[in-house]
Design a protein around this motif. Sequence first.
Motif, PDB file in Angstrom:
ATOM      1  N   ARG A  18      32.757  52.386  32.563  1.00  0.00           N
ATOM      2  CA  ARG A  18      33.325  51.305  33.373  1.00  0.00           C
ATOM      3  C   ARG A  18      32.851  51.384  34.821  1.00  0.00           C
ATOM      4  O   ARG A  18      32.593  50.361  35.461  1.00  0.00           O
ATOM      5  N   LEU A  19      32.741  52.585  35.366  1.00  0.00           N
ATOM      6  CA  LEU A  19      32.220  52.740  36.726  1.00  0.00           C
ATOM      7  C   LEU A  19      30.782  52.225  36.802  1.00  0.00           C
ATOM      8  O   LEU A  19      30.416  51.502  37.737  1.00  0.00           O
ATOM      9  N   ALA A  20      29.968  52.572  35.815  1.00  0.00           N
ATOM     10  CA  ALA A  20      28.576  52.115  35.789  1.00  0.00           C
ATOM     11  C   ALA A  20      28.518  50.586  35.675  1.00  0.00           C
ATOM     12  O   ALA A  20      27.696  49.942  36.346  1.00  0.00           O
ATOM     13  N   GLN A  21      29.390  50.012  34.858  1.00  0.00           N
ATOM     14  CA  GLN A  21      29.432  48.547  34.728  1.00  0.00           C
ATOM     15  C   GLN A  21      29.824  47.900  36.051  1.00  0.00           C
ATOM     16  O   GLN A  21      29.252  46.883  36.448  1.00  0.00           O
ATOM     17  N   PRO A  29      35.583  43.789  37.053  1.00  0.00           N
ATOM     18  CA  PRO A  29      36.774  44.141  37.842  1.00  0.00           C
ATOM     19  C   PRO A  29      36.641  45.461  38.610  1.00  0.00           C
ATOM     20  O   PRO A  29      37.350  45.665  39.588  1.00  0.00           O
ATOM     21  N   PHE A  30      35.755  46.332  38.178  1.00  0.00           N
ATOM     22  CA  PHE A  30      35.565  47.601  38.881  1.00  0.00           C
ATOM     23  C   PHE A  30      34.483  47.505  39.961  1.00  0.00           C
ATOM     24  O   PHE A  30      34.075  48.509  40.517  1.00  0.00           O
ATOM     25  N   ARG A  31      34.022  46.308  40.288  1.00  0.00           N
ATOM     26  CA  ARG A  31      33.007  46.159  41.335  1.00  0.00           C
ATOM     27  C   ARG A  31      33.610  46.340  42.728  1.00  0.00           C
ATOM     28  O   ARG A  31      33.101  47.070  43.555  1.00  0.00           O
ATOM     29  N   ALA A  88      43.028  42.609  33.511  1.00  0.00           N
ATOM     30  CA  ALA A  88      42.949  42.139  32.132  1.00  0.00           C
ATOM     31  C   ALA A  88      43.313  43.231  31.131  1.00  0.00           C
ATOM     32  O   ALA A  88      43.978  42.966  30.129  1.00  0.00           O
ATOM     33  N   THR A  89      42.876  44.462  31.395  1.00  0.00           N
ATOM     34  CA  THR A  89      43.156  45.568  30.470  1.00  0.00           C
ATOM     35  C   THR A  89      44.328  46.431  30.922  1.00  0.00           C
ATOM     36  O   THR A  89      44.735  47.334  30.204  1.00  0.00           O
ATOM     37  N   ALA A 161      48.959  49.110  29.553  1.00  0.00           N
ATOM     38  CA  ALA A 161      48.990  48.286  28.342  1.00  0.00           C
ATOM     39  C   ALA A 161      49.647  49.022  27.179  1.00  0.00           C
ATOM     40  O   ALA A 161      50.085  48.394  26.227  1.00  0.00           O
ATOM     41  N   HIS A 162      49.700  50.334  27.236  1.00  0.00           N
ATOM     42  CA  HIS A 162      50.317  51.118  26.172  1.00  0.00           C
ATOM     43  C   HIS A 162      51.820  51.234  26.404  1.00  0.00           C
ATOM     44  O   HIS A 162      52.284  51.252  27.539  1.00  0.00           O
TER      45      HIS A 162
END
Length: 180
Positions: A18-21, A29-31, A88-89, A161-162
């Motif tokens: 996710r960090l790489a994305q 969202p992690f930008r 979202a997550t 979410a859990h």
Amino acid sequence: MNDPFLTLSDLEDHVWDRLAQGAANADDPFRFVTLATMGQDGPEARTVGLRRADRAASEVEVHSDLRTAKVRALAVDPRATILLWDAATQVQVRLRVTLRLVASDPIRWARVPPLARLNYGTDPAPGTPVDMPEVVTRTPDVARFCALVGRVHAMDALSLAHDPHRRARFADGQRHWIAP
């Protein structure tokens, strides 16, 4: 997609992915992340763009104008926290980092898109009082550009979410589930 919060190994892989994305995709969202530092008058937080994530080196990178208060504060105390949130997550990630300042690096500057370069060249310097916003000009200048390279010492990942919420901490080569 499989639930990354089932095993600690999957979760650690997921966070680095996710960090790489976030670093690669401006729409992720992690930008845009929150960078928290200790300023002269106490804690400070601001939004910055995540520009690089390197799992092998355990590093993340954001950029700044070299003349900002945050850069001056980091020269005194390089410890910081980076907060990431995906609505979202319902996943929150916190990174405890030590930031190294890399000023005016032409190789990094060459990778900054032309429009983003405008952020590293405001006149007057960031934080300077002005009579009206229209007097601020932007002239990109590598001499005003600074990469903040963060060595990741700890990661905390939380899923809202859990039910019940799930949380894990990764630090010092250790992985642990912890109470949310």
